[in-house]
Design a protein around this motif. Structure first.
Motif, PDB file in Angstrom:
ATOM      1  N   LEU A 147      51.129  40.654  40.365  1.00  0.00           N
ATOM      2  CA  LEU A 147      49.920  41.419  40.633  1.00  0.00           C
ATOM      3  C   LEU A 147      48.681  40.592  40.336  1.00  0.00           C
ATOM      4  O   LEU A 147      47.646  40.742  40.975  1.00  0.00           O
ATOM      5  CB  LEU A 147      49.895  42.708  39.799  1.00  0.00           C
ATOM      6  N   GLN A 148      48.815  39.666  39.342  1.00  0.00           N
ATOM      7  CA  GLN A 148      47.673  38.804  39.024  1.00  0.00           C
ATOM      8  C   GLN A 148      47.634  37.562  39.913  1.00  0.00           C
ATOM      9  O   GLN A 148      46.819  36.672  39.701  1.00  0.00           O
ATOM     10  CB  GLN A 148      47.764  38.336  37.567  1.00  0.00           C
ATOM     11  N   GLY A 149      48.562  37.491  40.832  1.00  0.00           N
ATOM     12  CA  GLY A 149      48.532  36.362  41.759  1.00  0.00           C
ATOM     13  C   GLY A 149      49.317  35.141  41.315  1.00  0.00           C
ATOM     14  O   GLY A 149      49.179  34.072  41.893  1.00  0.00           O
ATOM     15  N   ASN A 150      50.130  35.270  40.276  1.00  0.00           N
ATOM     16  CA  ASN A 150      50.960  34.131  39.875  1.00  0.00           C
ATOM     17  C   ASN A 150      52.094  33.915  40.879  1.00  0.00           C
ATOM     18  O   ASN A 150      52.473  34.835  41.597  1.00  0.00           O
ATOM     19  CB  ASN A 150      51.614  34.389  38.511  1.00  0.00           C
ATOM     20  N   GLU A 151      52.625  32.690  40.890  1.00  0.00           N
ATOM     21  CA  GLU A 151      53.780  32.431  41.747  1.00  0.00           C
ATOM     22  C   GLU A 151      54.978  32.052  40.895  1.00  0.00           C
ATOM     23  O   GLU A 151      54.842  31.328  39.910  1.00  0.00           O
ATOM     24  CB  GLU A 151      53.467  31.291  42.716  1.00  0.00           C
ATOM     25  N   TYR A 152      56.111  32.564  41.264  1.00  0.00           N
ATOM     26  CA  TYR A 152      57.321  32.268  40.500  1.00  0.00           C
ATOM     27  C   TYR A 152      58.341  31.669  41.442  1.00  0.00           C
ATOM     28  O   TYR A 152      58.859  32.344  42.326  1.00  0.00           O
ATOM     29  CB  TYR A 152      57.874  33.541  39.877  1.00  0.00           C
TER      30      TYR A 152
END
Lengths: 506, 499, 104
Positions: free
Chosen positions: B56-61
């Motif tokens: 939701l915060q725009g991180n990528e995993y």
């Protein structure tokens, strides 16, 4: 590392097991197993040193006695030979650990168990010698020593079925090596040298060379038990004792496959034709179907595993049609790397999986007393570790992910599609399907409740653990092919292709 | 590598590690086994929550790893994978509790729970797969992990079912193998990131792409139980109830359905699939499956078999929605992936409770059982009403969206299919509900288990009630921001926003 | 001027014929002993070919390398033959069989 020292490693890999064999042979029988294991350990250490040398310094050449080619005999270690030496070391070590308790038990029942260790170390020396020799005649000596030691091991139990199968094996092996030697003589007559490097520079696609090459390949095909020359294998491999069966199926047939591959791509590459490649592919396909189908029909587990070897060897021969077109017409065709990796991976994965399977079946036989498929009911609960080993090995043989067999089949299948030789694809898939059939037939039996409660004989823990480790390795090499590929790349014939292949996108 | 890159792998490993560890425990170390299982399950849930907040915060995993040459293993988290991973990890917790109760005192529980965890690993892996190769690896891994569960009882019937199951799934796997390799040759490793590699090939290779699509659908269709590849599903229900529950709700069948969703939206892309004219035939196949499954369910007397055919039918809704163009229908398909799972697992839990407590296997033995086991039958009723599509239960929401979507897409015949199927659903579920509540008990039940205060031990009752409540809740609160519907809508919007 | 047919060519042709005979014997003969003799004939054929090759270049001295190979080859062949005979004898002693045919 000191470069001088590195050149000694190939010699060391051969001398260590020979020395071990002689020392062990001179010891009294009861001490042999105790000395055999350290000898195996030293051989493994030498193999690791060699591989390390090859990775750090590139291909290594040792001139025996300092003479050098053309007169002297050279040992040459590149990526391909190191991969096979390492595979032999890994499987050899684990089988040795298994063999110690196995023959301690078998020795009580008679047979010539005390001869196992010297013979096995001689066999190991000849395998390493074969992977490293760079001389056509020296290769003949190593395959002959290998054949003799292998047959001697196969008849170790002294039981009549083993003796008869062993004699058949011996006669086939002798016929095969004589055909090979005849080819060597013709080659020598044409080019007056025996060193692989010099021969490859000198040969042309003349009729004499073609005949010579054909004889050598035919002889080696007998030794590799490629359909329809596999007649000797099922009986010989299934009547031997478990550790010996593992060695024969996992390693000995690979040695002659290695030699065919070496001659095909490195030495006689100008003499091979597309038709010859396709012919080997057809033999391989027939082996895949026939061997797997026969395995499905067997009632006795050891015979099933032996027939499965015939089928799995077939897969390795799908390599030849795929690389032969590419190598001659477009040396940078993107599928070469896939075919090459697939074929070698098949050899590796089958080695580990088949060794594991024979050792696991050996545990079953020891526990239950026979190897009838129907007598292993409920073993999944009573010998879970060994059943698990068998399952892991089976997964790799079928080619289900994640496993070494999967990587092999993926690469081969991809090469068949991208080279346009799609007609091999049904073979690969049918083989997998049949393999799944016999593997799960055994597992299904292991899950079924036992007909009547049977008392299991105790099995030494080491034997179960080694079978499991081999099965786990067959799976684990499928998770990481990268290191094997780096080693394989040293002096590989498809260097550019491998790099091009890594670029990936067509 | 940073933690964000490792997280997807850790999520997968959080069920694999306990699964493997369980094999090394002794059969009677129940407490240790339960702790391990629950620890893994809770850890997985927490990690998924962490990743969701991160997304939701725009991180990528993303976890990437070279197997060799051009084989690449990749785990990547996007909203769709989160949706499926959340479903499987929540239902894993519930089913584990149920299985502990169900298998109490039986043999070989170590083996069962070990493979159970590995099975969840495989379905999490399928959820998080970042490319087609990884998806295929976990897809096949799932087959292997479920086989020991299907044959767990070791009876002749179970072994036969195992054999049927294997022939179908290995066959499907082989076909999928060909498809994936073919796809690879055409368009590379096929990351699920909608870069449109295949769309560029559409002019040149349209015939190949069409053929390839059906090869892949045939491979995935086995697990998704599309008629005529559904034959294994009714047979495989001989497995212990928790296995059937997991198989029918999340693990196996959803792997197939999820694969079809990935294939249509992330591999081909909805535009390409539409352009090549693949969607309508797929919708027709789904329709046939829906009607066929429902009709077969009508005539089954064995409760679990009826539920199994109902799965065949309900599952095809997902395919149907996927094959219907438009945000609403796609969202309906996705949300049904979750809703069907929660409702179907409830039904199987209840069927297991009836069998374990009173020895009831057949619908004809159900008369008056509502008086003896009111909570179980209440849970059953909620889930069955949901399946029929009565508001405000979860099933209503998905059917509403599917129906609305079909009108948007200009295919009113799909709405007709939905209505017919709902009528059929009612026809095979309502008699059960009626018999349980309104008929007089007409037989002595063979009571197998007793509990002091409850109708059956809480480990069996709790999960059924919990999932029934959940299916009511996700229906009631479907328009709140954290609901599955909301997630499904977001996912569907990203698919169509790129048009 | 050389003779139309050199002696080494006669050797080589003989080697070819012997090889075919050996191969035929290996496949067609039933008795263990005959099969073993057939492998010996195969070996002899190969060694003969090697010997003939030593003289192929019309140089004054024969090429020593083929001779070295033949000696090594003979050693290997003798031990292989001895082993095969020992096996055949053992089979005879244990089972009274002398062919593969009655093995089923």
């Amino acid at each position: 590392m000191n470069g001088e020292l590195t050149t000694l490693f190939p010699a060391l890999t051969v001398i260590t097991p020979i020395t071990g064999a002689v020392v062990v042979f001179l010891l009294p029988a009861r001490l042999r197993a105790r000395a055999g294991l350290p000898a195996a350990g030293f051989t493994v250490a030498a193999a690791i040193l060699l591989a390390w040398g090859v990775v750090t310094e590139g291909a290594v050449r040792h001139e025996l006695g300092g003479w050098g080619a053309p007169l002297g005999i050279d040992l040459h270690a590149d990526g391909l030979s190191s991969v096979f030496v390492l595979m032999t070391a890994a499987i050899g070590l684990l089988v040795s650990f298994y063999a110690k308790p196995f023959f301690a038990l078998a020795g009580e029942k008679g047979g010539a168990s005390e001869l196992f260790w010297p013979l096995w170390l001689f066999l190991w020396a000849s395998l390493n010698g074969l992977f490293l020799s760079s001389d056509l005649f020296n290769l003949y000596v190593t395959i002959e020593v290998m054949g003799l030691a292998a047959v001697a091991l196969a008849v170790l139990s002294g039981r009549p079925p083993a003796l008869v199968a062993g004699l058949r094996y011996l006669l086939a092996a002798l016929g095969g090596s004589m055909a090979y030697l005849m080819g060597v003589a013709l080659v020598y007559g044409e080019v007056s040298t025996l060193d692989l490097g010099l021969v490859s520079e000198a040969v042309e696609g003349s009729p004499a060379i073609r005949v010579a090459f054909g004889l050598m390949i035919a002889g080696l095909l007998v030794k590799t038990a490629v359909f329809p020359l596999h007649f000797w294998l099922p009986a010989a491999h299934s009547s031997a004792q478990a550790p010996v069966s593992a060695i024969l199926s996992a390693l000995v047939v690979k040695a002659s496959f290695y030699l065919i591959l070496r001659l095909w791509v490195d030495v006689f590459d100008v003499a091979v034709t597309v038709a010859a490649g396709q012919a080997l592919g057809v033999l391989g396909s027939a082996a895949v179907i026939w061997g797997s189908y026969q395995a499905l029909r067997q009632r006795r587990l050891k015979l099933m595993v032996a027939h499965s070897t015939v089928g799995q060897i077939g897969y390795m021969f799908l390599l030849f049609p795929l690389i032969t077109i590419g190598y001659r017409e477009a040396a940078d065709a993107p599928w070469l790397a896939h075919a090459w990796t697939g074929g070698i991976y098949q050899a590796l994965a089958h080695g580990f999986a088949k060794a594991s399977m024979f050792l696991a079946v050996g545990v079953f036989v020891l526990a239950v007393g026979n190897d009838d498929r129907r007598s292993i009911g409920d073993l999944v609960a009573r010998l879970p570790m060994t059943t698990f080993a068998l399952a892991l090995a089976g997964i790799s043989l079928i080619g289900l992910p994640p496993s070494g067999g999967f990587v092999a089949k993926w690469m081969l299948l991809k090469a068949t599609f991208s080279s346009g030789q799609w007609w091999w694809a049904p073979v690969i898939l049918t083989g997998s399907f049949l393999t799944a059939g016999y593997v799960f037939m055994v597992l299904r039996q292991a899950f079924a409740p036992a007909g009547k409660p049977i008392e299991l004989n105790p099995v030494p823990r080491t034997m179960e653990v080694t079978a499991l480790l081999l099965g786990a390795t067959a799976i684990l090499i499928g998770l990481r092919a990268e290191e094997v590929l780096i080693l394989l790349d040293v002096g590989a014939p498809f260097d550019e292709a491998v790099e091009a292949g890594e670029g990936g996108e067509p | 590598m940073t933690l964000n890159e490792w997280l997807p792998l850790i999520i997968v490993a959080s069920s694999l590690a306990p699964g493997l560890a369980i094999f090394f425990l002794a059969e009677n170390q129940v407490a240790a086994r339960t702790t391990l299982n629950m620890f893994g399950a809770v850890l997985k849930l927490v990690l998924i929550l962490v990743v969701y907040l991160g997304i939701l915060q725009g991180n990528e995993y993303e976890f990437r790893y070279d197997i060799g040459v051009d084989l690449e293993f990749s785990l990547r988290v996007d909203l769709l994978s989160l949706l499926f991973a959340t479903l499987s990890s929540i239902l894993w917790v519930v089913t584990t509790i149920y299985a502990i109760g169900y298998l109490e005192g039986s043999r070989y529980r170590r083996r069962f729970f070990g493979f159970f965890s590995i099975c969840v690993t495989a379905s999490t892996g399928i959820a998080l797969s970042g490319n087609m190769v990884t998806f295929f690896i976990f897809y096949e891994f799932l087959t292997l992990a479920t086989y020991p569960l299907v044959v767990h009882r070791g009876t002749e019937e179970a072994l036969q079912a195992g054999r049927t199951y294997l022939w179908y799934t290995i066959g499907g796997g082989t076909v999928l193998f060909v498809g994936v390799v073919w796809l690879f040759v055409l368009g590379g490793s096929m990351e699920f990131d909608r870069t449109g590699v295949l769309a560029e090939l559409a002019d040149e290779h349209s015939l190949q792409l069409r053929l390839l699509f059906w090869v892949l659908i045939a491979g995935l269709g086995v697990k998704a139980a599309l008629v005529p590849l559904h034959g294994w599903l009714p047979v495989a229900m001989v497995a212990p109830a928790p296995v059937s529950a997991l198989l029918h709700a999340v693990a196996v069948v959803k792997a197939g359905a999820f694969g079809i969703v990935r294939l249509v939206y992330d591999v081909y892309g909805i535009d390409l699939a539409d352009l090549l004219g693949l969607l309508t035939p797929l919708a027709v196949i789904a329709t046939i499956t829906i009607l066929y499954g429902s009709l077969r369910a009508l005539v089954q007397d064995d409760l679990k078999r009826r539920l199994a055919y109902s799965t065949v039918s309900q599952l095809a809704y997902i395919t149907l929605g996927t094959a219907t163009l438009g945000v609403t229908a796609s969202a309906g398909a996705l949300v049904h992936l979750v809703h069907q799972g929660v409702m179907k697992i409830t039904l199987f839990f209840c069927a297991g409770n009836l069998a374990e407590t009173l020895g009831i296997h057949k619908i004809s033995e159900l008369n008056g059982v509502g008086r003896r086991m009111p909570l179980t039958m209440a849970a059953f009723t909620i889930a069955a009403f949901g399946m029929i599509g009565l508001p405000p239960i979860a099933g209503f929401v998905s059917k509403w969206y599917l129906g609305l979507g079909s009108l948007e897409a200009g295919h009113p015949w799909i709405l007709a299919v939905l209505l017919t199927s709902s009528a059929l659903n009612a026809a095979y579920f309502l008699p059960i509900v009626h018999a349980a509540w309104f008929r007089e008990p007409d037989r002595e039940w063979d009571v197998k288990r007793r509990a002091r205060f409850l109708e059956t031990p809480w480990t069996l009752l709790g999960p059924a009630v919990a999932t029934a409540t959940l299916s009511l809740a996700i229906g009631l609160f479907a328009i709140t921001p954290w609901s599955p519907l909301e997630m499904a809508r977001q996912i569907a919007e990203t698919w169509y926003s790129e048009r | 001027m050389t003779a139309p047919v050199e002696s080494y060519q006669i050797y080589a042709v003989t080697a070819g014929i012997l090889f075919s005979m050996g191969l035929a014997g290996l496949f067609l003969c039933g008795h263990f002993f005959k099969k073993i003799i057939a492998t010996k004939i195969l070996g002899t054929a190969v060694f003969l070919l090697f010997i003939s090759l030593a003289k192929r270049d019309f140089v004054e001295f024969a090429d020593p390398v083929p001779h070295a190979m033949v000696i090594t080859g003979i050693v290997v062949a003798v031990s292989a033959g001895a082993f095969a005979l020992a096996l055949a004898r053992r089979i005879w002693n244990e089972t009274g069989r002398s062919t593969f045919e009655d093995s089923q």
